[in-house]
Design a protein around this motif. Structure first.
Motif: not given
Length: 502
Positions: A115-126, A129-131
């Protein structure tokens, strides 16, 4: 307000147009176009594709966190539904698209990295999931659309009554009155609080981006519009000149915000071009909207539905251009003018056929006006080549200077000056190049020539003050620095001395 944040640098979706509100507008009207395609596309797979794309487009709109995009969605879809004969089915299809997008939106809210567009692997994984959730929502939307189509084909008695009810002119008038009353009630109930938030000098984006949709903050727009009104008051007839709002902003603003545009096509036109130019802009937009409405009213069947969606797109742009600057982005402006051009062509065809029927003669097409308009458009397009060439030469001059090729840099800047001798930018470039070589007399002369062409540009006085200080002409430098401060009193760096603005 910045463009195109780097990945992880801003929560709001800046890709592909470089500005979240522009993206929001495009996504908003895309939903309206998808609604129309879901009913009127001649190709059955395209109808299904339009419905399947809606959840993804709505999620993309959500990622912009753009209230302007939400407004474009409401205006475009609302106009299409109001003008369509199939408004009940369109409203139901819109509901299907929203239901398909809702799980992905809720999943995004629960994943702060995404939601906050924080760069990192966690955001990619999230995001993965959302996809997957979005894919499931898309299948849900397609399934519900299948049920809608089946219900339509069943020709059930209750369905027929609902359709007749939705097409009753009295019902439409009553709905319009109810909406107007609700709008007035909302204005009375929350108007004061909304106005206080809208006019607040705080221009910071909310910590939780999803809250921006319900925020009444104007992010400085009330000040931007006040400056435009004040600038119009200074030169109400002829205006200050095209592109001069940024100078008025520097001189008249009360908040510390760097800005180039008034965030309103209409107010900026009045501020820069005066009463005549402002009225011409209003007349252009108003004429195109009225022509589109006339084309819709005179059409029938599938053609009327097409005119309805084109008019909806134009109306969304006309309203959005009044509260933002995205009309300057070529891709956004092209959407408006392509839709308006199609409506104008349709209306002209209607008038020709009506005149031929009234005269009892065959159609006689006269192309004189069209040819004249096309020639004028080509002249305007050719006139824009000059600024493009100047920008190209200045960029080449900067590149050559960075490589230490001063002679080449000077030649490029001089070429830019020969293309547009009335523009200030080439003289600024020549002045800066002379300054880099220690030729302060030439630098001062070139910057003086630039000031003669943009006398309200505080940066030019600052640059000349810096050169004069380097040449040990302290009184002249102090005078120019004072003038720069007068033209931009809120610029903090000007109060830090000659090195403050870098």
């Amino acid at each position: 307000m910045t463009l195109g944040p780097a990945p992880g640098g801003n929560a709001r979706l800046g890709y592909p147009l470089g500005y979240w509100n522009a993206n929001g507008f495009v996504f908003g009207v895309a939903v309206a176009l998808s609604l129309w395609m879901s009913r009127r596309s001649l190709n059955a797979p395209l109808r299904w594709f339009a419905v399947g794309a809606m959840p993804a487009v709505l999620l993309a709109l959500y990622f912009t966190y753009s209230r302007g995009g939400l407004l474009a969605l409401l205006v475009a879809c609302g106009c299409l539904i109001a003008l369509s004969h199939d408004r009940l089915w369109l409203l139901a299809t819109l509901g299907v698209g929203v239901l398909g997008a809702l799980p992905a939106v809720l999943a995004t809210q629960a994943r702060r990295g995404l939601a906050d567009n924080i760069a990192g692997q966690a955001t990619i994984d999230q995001g993965a999931t959302v996809l997957a959730i979005l894919a499931a929502g898309t299948l849900l939307a397609l399934g519900l659309f299948w049920l809608l189509r089946r219900l339509e084909r069943s020709q059930h008695e209750a369905t027929g009554r609902a359709l007749a009810f939705s097409r009753n002119p009295r019902v439409l008038k009553a709905a319009a009155i109810v909406l107007a009353v609700l709008a007035i009630g909302a204005a009375i109930g929350v108007g004061g609080r909304a106005w206080d938030q809208f006019t607040s000098p705080d221009v910071q984006f909310t910590s939780y981006p999803e809250n921006h949709f319900g925020d009444f903050s104007g992010t400085g727009r009330s000040e931007m519009w006040r400056v435009a009104v004040d600038a119009f008051g200074e030169a109400p007839v002829g205006g200050h000149g095209a592109g001069t709002y940024r100078f008025s902003w520097d001189q008249l603003r009360h908040i510390d915000l760097k800005l180039l545009d008034a965030h309103s096509l209409y107010l900026e036109a009045f501020a820069e071009l005066g009463l005549i130019g402002g009225l011409l802009v209003l007349a252009l937009v108003g004429m195109l909207l009225w022509t589109g409405f006339a084309a819709w009213r005179a059409a029938s069947g599938a053609r009327q539905e097409l005119h309805a969606v084109l008019l909806a797109v134009c109306l969304a742009f006309a309203i959005g251009a009044g509260i933002d600057w995205f009309w300057e982005i070529a891709a956004v402006g092209a959407i408006f003018f392509l839709a308006a051009g199609a409506l104008v062509a349709a209306r002209c065809g209607q008038l020709v056929r009506a005149r031929a029927a009234a005269d009892g003669e065959g159609e006689q097409r006269r192309f004189g006006l069209a040819v004249g308009g096309l020639a004028l458009a080509w002249i305007a397009a050719l006139a824009l080549i000059g600024p493009l060439l100047v920008d190209r030469e200045i960029d080449a001059s900067n590149a050559a200077a960075a490589e230490g090729k001063i002679e080449s840099a000077l030649d490029r800047a001089d070429t830019a000056r020969s293309i547009e001798p009335w523009a200030a930018t080439p003289y600024v470039q020549l002045g800066l190049l002379a300054e880099s070589q220690g030729d302060y007399a030439t630098a001062t002369e070139r910057l003086t020539q630039a000031i003669e062409r943009e006398e309200d540009n505080w940066q030019l006085y600052y640059l000349r003050a810096r050169v004069e200080r380097e040449a040990d002409d302290v009184p002249a430098a102090a005078a120019d620095l004072t003038e720069a401060r007068r033209l931009n009193p809120e610029e903090a760096c000007l109060h830090e001395g000659f090195e403050g603005c870098g």
